[in-house]
Design a protein around this motif. Structure first.
Motif, mmCIF file in Angstrom:
data_model
loop_
_atom_site.group_PDB
_atom_site.id
_atom_site.type_symbol
_atom_site.label_atom_id
_atom_site.label_comp_id
_atom_site.label_asym_id
_atom_site.label_seq_id
_atom_site.Cartn_x
_atom_site.Cartn_y
_atom_site.Cartn_z
ATOM 1 N N SER A 133 0.807 -1.237 0.000
ATOM 2 C CA SER A 133 0.000 0.000 0.000
ATOM 3 C C SER A 133 0.833 1.277 0.000
ATOM 4 N N CYS A 134 2.105 1.178 0.435
ATOM 5 C CA CYS A 134 2.934 2.392 0.481
ATOM 6 C C CYS A 134 4.326 2.072 -0.074
ATOM 7 N N ASP A 135 5.339 2.068 0.775
ATOM 8 C CA ASP A 135 6.685 1.873 0.234
ATOM 9 C C ASP A 135 7.350 0.577 0.706
ATOM 10 N N VAL A 177 7.617 9.718 0.449
ATOM 11 C CA VAL A 177 7.332 8.734 -0.603
ATOM 12 C C VAL A 177 6.839 9.417 -1.870
ATOM 13 N N PRO A 232 4.776 8.584 -4.998
ATOM 14 C CA PRO A 232 3.900 7.464 -5.368
ATOM 15 C C PRO A 232 4.309 6.725 -6.636
ATOM 16 N N GLY A 267 -4.488 3.351 0.493
ATOM 17 C CA GLY A 267 -3.063 3.538 0.257
ATOM 18 C C GLY A 267 -2.841 4.268 -1.057
ATOM 19 N N LEU A 268 -1.619 4.199 -1.549
ATOM 20 C CA LEU A 268 -1.296 4.830 -2.830
ATOM 21 C C LEU A 268 -1.802 3.913 -3.931
ATOM 22 N N ASP A 317 4.262 -1.549 8.164
ATOM 23 C CA ASP A 317 3.616 -2.374 7.138
ATOM 24 C C ASP A 317 4.355 -3.698 6.903
#
Ligand SMILES: Nc1ncnc2c1ncn2[C@@H]1O[C@H](COP(=O)(O)OP(=O)(O)OP(=O)(O)O)[C@@H](O)[C@H]1O
Ligand SMILES: [Mg+2]
Length: 342
Positions: A14-16, A47, A49, A88-89, A307
């Motif tokens: 969902s992110c990094d 971050v 995206p 998330g992204l 995460d």
């Protein structure tokens, strides 16, 4: 199914972090591989995206292989695919969702979409094998700040939330203005240990009487103003004192509300979830307050707070056991209200 155990393979992107885990019977971690992009985003101060999505794409197949290898299983042994479908992204989420769907289709496995925050809560089931709902949860992460009643394995009721910034977001922004770099939360946590939490009095924002909501943007602005005024006056800034005073202002409010909510709900259990749950001040203050009120506090290890795939696998396992299923038409959702999570 291996050795009569039900195996879940879980995807989180969902992110990094490109994260894949394999769990046995929902709570036993066989592998939990996390490929973090933090080092890349240190150079950007946060971050980006588009770049995060590209790195997920580059990494994900390798992470799948490593997760299988570390768990010492093959795809044939897997019984369920779980994947974060939001929030998330969206570009980052899509890589996880598309890969999970492809694996489910190619290997003919059932698939279940998971709300990322239900995953953060579920990290506690992994850490504490005896823990069962209902309980009070304090969710504190990069994008969320909530007090919730976790009624059962798939249902939460939101009691309060932030009206502006999430705690992790406030930490990251304050760290940036203090020149501490990204991600800011752990940096403030560290430097605050050397500072005086009473050095600067930042206002505590409790909002209306009995409100379980939060607001951190005023505090963030107060820190910024403090730094600007000091700069204008040519005064030297003690970053450790600013960090410690900011952290104390956050924690005074957050811990008071969380413990109050736990007392009112009466389950006798307070569970921390999300990246900020690894904050040492939050853990220490809550431990003291919970002991005073005879509330049992549950806090996952730092690796399960931020995460990871294991938490998603655990949340997905309970959804599946409850009879829920997703289809190959599943999509990624940037916004997904926690109140509607199931
Ligand atoms: N020790 C710490 N003290 C304070 N904040 C921390 C600490 N460790 C991590 N954080 C913060 O936690 C956040 C990352 O947590 P997490 O990975 O759960 O957030 P996210 O996945 O980006 O957001 P969300 O889970 O809401 O979608 C960052 O904002 C980071 O600064
Ligand atoms: Mg998260």
């Amino acid at each position: 199914m291996k050795n009569n155990k039900f195996l879940t393979m879980a995807f989180e992107s969902s992110c990094d972090e490109t994260a894949i885990a394999i769990l046995a019977d929902g709570r036993e971690v066989l592998s939990n591989v996390i490929s973090s992009q933090i080092d890349i985003f240190k150079n950007y101060g946060g971050v980006v995206p588009e770049i995060a999505a590209r790195h997920h794409l580059e990494n994900i197949n390798e992470v799948v292989d490593e997760a299988l290898k570390k768990a010492d299983v093959t795809m044939e042994d897997i019984d369920l695919i779980a994947v974060t479908e939001g929030p998330g992204l969206v570009g980052a989420l899509l890589i996880g969702v598309a890969t999970a769907k492809a694996v489910a289709f190619a290997c003919d496995k059932p698939i279940i979409g998971v709300h990322h925050i239900m995953g953060h809560v579920a990290a506690n089931y992994i850490e504490f094998p005896q823990l069962e709902p209902p309980f009070t949860a304090l969710i504190a992460s990069g994008g969320h700040t909530n007090i919730a009643e976790v009624k059962n394995y798939t249902e939460v009721e939101i009691i309060g939330g932030t009206r502006d910034d999430a705690i992790g977001e406030a930490y990251d922004k304050v760290a940036r203005v203090l020149g501490l770099g990204y991600p800011g939360g752990p940096k403030i946590d560290k430097i605050a240990k050397e500072g005086n939490p009473d050095a600067i009095h930042f206002k505590r924002v409790f909002l209306e009487k009995d409100s379980m909501d939060f607001s951190f943007s005023g505090l963030k602005t107060a820190v910024l103003n403090h730094l600007n005024i000091a700069k204008q006056k040519g005064e030297e800034i003690n970053r450790a004192d600013v960090a410690a005073s900011f952290q104390q202002a956050v924690m005074d409010v957050v811990t008071e509300k969380a413990v109050q909510a736990a007392k009112e709900m009466g389950h006798g259990k307070l569970v921390l979830a999300g990246g900020v749950a690894s904050n040492s001040a939050l853990r220490a203050i809550l431990k003291k307050k919970c002991d005073e009120e005879q509330i049992k506090l549950y806090v996952p290890s730092p690796i399960l707070c931020t995460d990871n795939g294991a938490m998603i696998g655990c949340a997905g396992y309970y959804k599946y056991k409850e009879g829920q299923r997703s289809g190959l038409d599943m999509d990624a959702h940037a916004n997904m209200p926690l109140s509607k999570a199931k």
